[in-house]
Design a protein around this motif. Sequence first.
Motif, PDB file in Angstrom:
ATOM      1  N   ALA A 430      71.415  18.693 -18.241  1.00  0.00           N
ATOM      2  CA  ALA A 430      70.540  17.843 -19.102  1.00  0.00           C
ATOM      3  C   ALA A 430      69.195  17.468 -18.474  1.00  0.00           C
ATOM      4  O   ALA A 430      69.294  17.205 -17.343  1.00  0.00           O
ATOM      5  N   TYR A 431      68.078  17.798 -19.278  1.00  0.00           N
ATOM      6  CA  TYR A 431      66.696  17.610 -18.649  1.00  0.00           C
ATOM      7  C   TYR A 431      66.074  16.313 -19.487  1.00  0.00           C
ATOM      8  O   TYR A 431      65.830  16.924 -20.836  1.00  0.00           O
ATOM      9  N   THR A 432      65.736  15.377 -19.040  1.00  0.00           N
ATOM     10  CA  THR A 432      65.342  14.327 -19.965  1.00  0.00           C
ATOM     11  C   THR A 432      64.124  13.931 -19.291  1.00  0.00           C
ATOM     12  O   THR A 432      63.655  14.002 -18.149  1.00  0.00           O
ATOM     13  N   PRO A 433      63.112  13.031 -20.071  1.00  0.00           N
ATOM     14  CA  PRO A 433      61.912  12.290 -19.406  1.00  0.00           C
ATOM     15  C   PRO A 433      62.220  11.647 -18.226  1.00  0.00           C
ATOM     16  O   PRO A 433      63.339  10.794 -18.321  1.00  0.00           O
ATOM     17  N   GLU A 434      61.405  11.597 -17.256  1.00  0.00           N
ATOM     18  CA  GLU A 434      61.603  10.848 -16.297  1.00  0.00           C
ATOM     19  C   GLU A 434      60.933   9.384 -16.177  1.00  0.00           C
ATOM     20  O   GLU A 434      61.658   8.600 -15.456  1.00  0.00           O
ATOM     21  N   TRP A 440      59.211  15.957 -20.320  1.00  0.00           N
ATOM     22  CA  TRP A 440      59.335  16.429 -19.117  1.00  0.00           C
ATOM     23  C   TRP A 440      58.742  17.847 -18.896  1.00  0.00           C
ATOM     24  O   TRP A 440      58.627  18.363 -17.818  1.00  0.00           O
ATOM     25  N   THR A 441      58.671  18.409 -19.895  1.00  0.00           N
ATOM     26  CA  THR A 441      57.811  19.663 -20.036  1.00  0.00           C
ATOM     27  C   THR A 441      57.159  19.876 -21.120  1.00  0.00           C
ATOM     28  O   THR A 441      57.436  19.118 -22.223  1.00  0.00           O
ATOM     29  N   ASP A 442      55.878  20.507 -21.209  1.00  0.00           N
ATOM     30  CA  ASP A 442      55.143  20.656 -22.419  1.00  0.00           C
ATOM     31  C   ASP A 442      55.920  20.864 -23.605  1.00  0.00           C
ATOM     32  O   ASP A 442      56.490  21.932 -23.659  1.00  0.00           O
ATOM     33  N   GLY A 443      55.686  19.961 -24.583  1.00  0.00           N
ATOM     34  CA  GLY A 443      56.224  20.145 -25.917  1.00  0.00           C
ATOM     35  C   GLY A 443      57.735  19.802 -26.178  1.00  0.00           C
ATOM     36  O   GLY A 443      58.064  19.908 -27.476  1.00  0.00           O
ATOM     37  N   PHE A 444      58.277  19.266 -25.173  1.00  0.00           N
ATOM     38  CA  PHE A 444      59.798  19.104 -25.126  1.00  0.00           C
ATOM     39  C   PHE A 444      60.149  17.708 -24.748  1.00  0.00           C
ATOM     40  O   PHE A 444      59.662  17.398 -23.803  1.00  0.00           O
ATOM     41  N   THR A 445      60.955  17.026 -25.498  1.00  0.00           N
ATOM     42  CA  THR A 445      61.553  15.600 -24.889  1.00  0.00           C
ATOM     43  C   THR A 445      62.571  15.918 -23.853  1.00  0.00           C
ATOM     44  O   THR A 445      62.812  15.115 -23.011  1.00  0.00           O
TER      45      THR A 445
END
Length: 452
Positions: A430-434, A440-445
């Motif tokens: 999982a990659y989520t907001p820090e 965390w990357t342009d256009g994605f939560t």
Amino acid sequence: MIAAALLLAGCGDGGQKPDGKDRKATERAAPEEDRAPEVAVPAAFDATKGWAVKTSEGLSNPVYAPHAEEVLFLKKAPGGKSTQVVARDLRTGAVNWTGAPVALPVSGQGGTVNGTVSLLVSTDGETDYAVVKFSGEKGGDGASKPRETTQLTVFPAGGSGSVEAGHTFDFPYERETFAAQDSEGVVRMNASLKDEHAQPLSVDVVSGKQTTYTQRQLAAPPGVERCTEERIVGRADCDEKAMIFGVSPQGPLAYEGSKSFWLGGGSWHSGNSEPPDAQPNGVFPMVQPYYLGGVIVANWSVDRHGAIRHYEIRDPGSGDVRFAVRCEGKRPELDSGPPEPTMSGDRYVSAGSAVLDLRENKGYCFEDTDARKRVTFTAVDAERGIAYGTVPAANSRPDLPVEVNLAGDEVTALNPDVLPPAWVAEGVAAYTPEYGEHSWTDGFTASFYPSK
């Protein structure tokens, strides 16, 4: 103390978790537009597959429900006066269920929402509960002032369709210190007995029972050296300063904020069995206890400069130390407090540069030494025994990603473009907001990538 189950009136089929086979048979894959962006991920995961949530969807930072294997989000209604839980399948991203809208308290003549909303997850047995927390103000009409309030609204996870709330709790004060345990179905508030406006309390999200703890319930055993020292110098003793950091089946777990912890009203106290060289480092507490996974994780300072940490796993009923590990580094960490531990797969506890294996009763330390750089862990893949994190780079450059084989004590540098996951569950990275709500990357939560 905690009820084993609860029949929730009005929940329909959302209150019960359907049989796993039935759910898997009816799952829908995430639509094409929800596919995850192809970024550099560790080799064990497939960057060409997975699913994602776009920032345009207006969903919050996700929280994971481990038994339901769902990723939970909050979605604000237009105007911001209500919010709704959205539960999506960990592997496919399909929407499993949505919670009934939660009306948020409003204040002032204009009836505006003035507070913060967040999502917590608590677990009782094999059932997860989503808890919507609002902390802020309500009421007031211009002539009268608004009142402080904290509202908790509970939904059972693992259902389908539309799910009604099981319980709603209201408290007459604004407190951001409510936290959910990953066991016993408890949400607790970290407040001191000395606080005149709010006392230490816990709420049982299953039964709806609220418990406000008295000085007697949080009392430390008599004759403890740490408490005696406090009384001699005329300061408030352990009992008067007590706060709770967990609620175990044996009772509340208390601490006084800096030097010790104990079973409230029980028979043990850490002052009788602390590391012999434990000492404050002058900046942060001598010990910080946590309760997760049904055990106590104690992070002790045993060096005045903060370069050495002593980690323990203790039994909450007896206070006995199951195992401990001493992590010695060359450089102190004075820029941040003790790292808060996180649980991975009911087996590994990670905290800063340390990982504790609850199955093997063994700890691993990856501090700064003559031979290697300090590893700061972000996630542990419990199924593979592999941890991910970063090490410092030279010349103030961004930290470098690494992969760690825990059992082999091996640290492997990854390509600098690789992004370590925020967490790994059931083979999904999982990659989520820090930070807060930032992408965390342009256009994605958030994005989720399966194992290969």
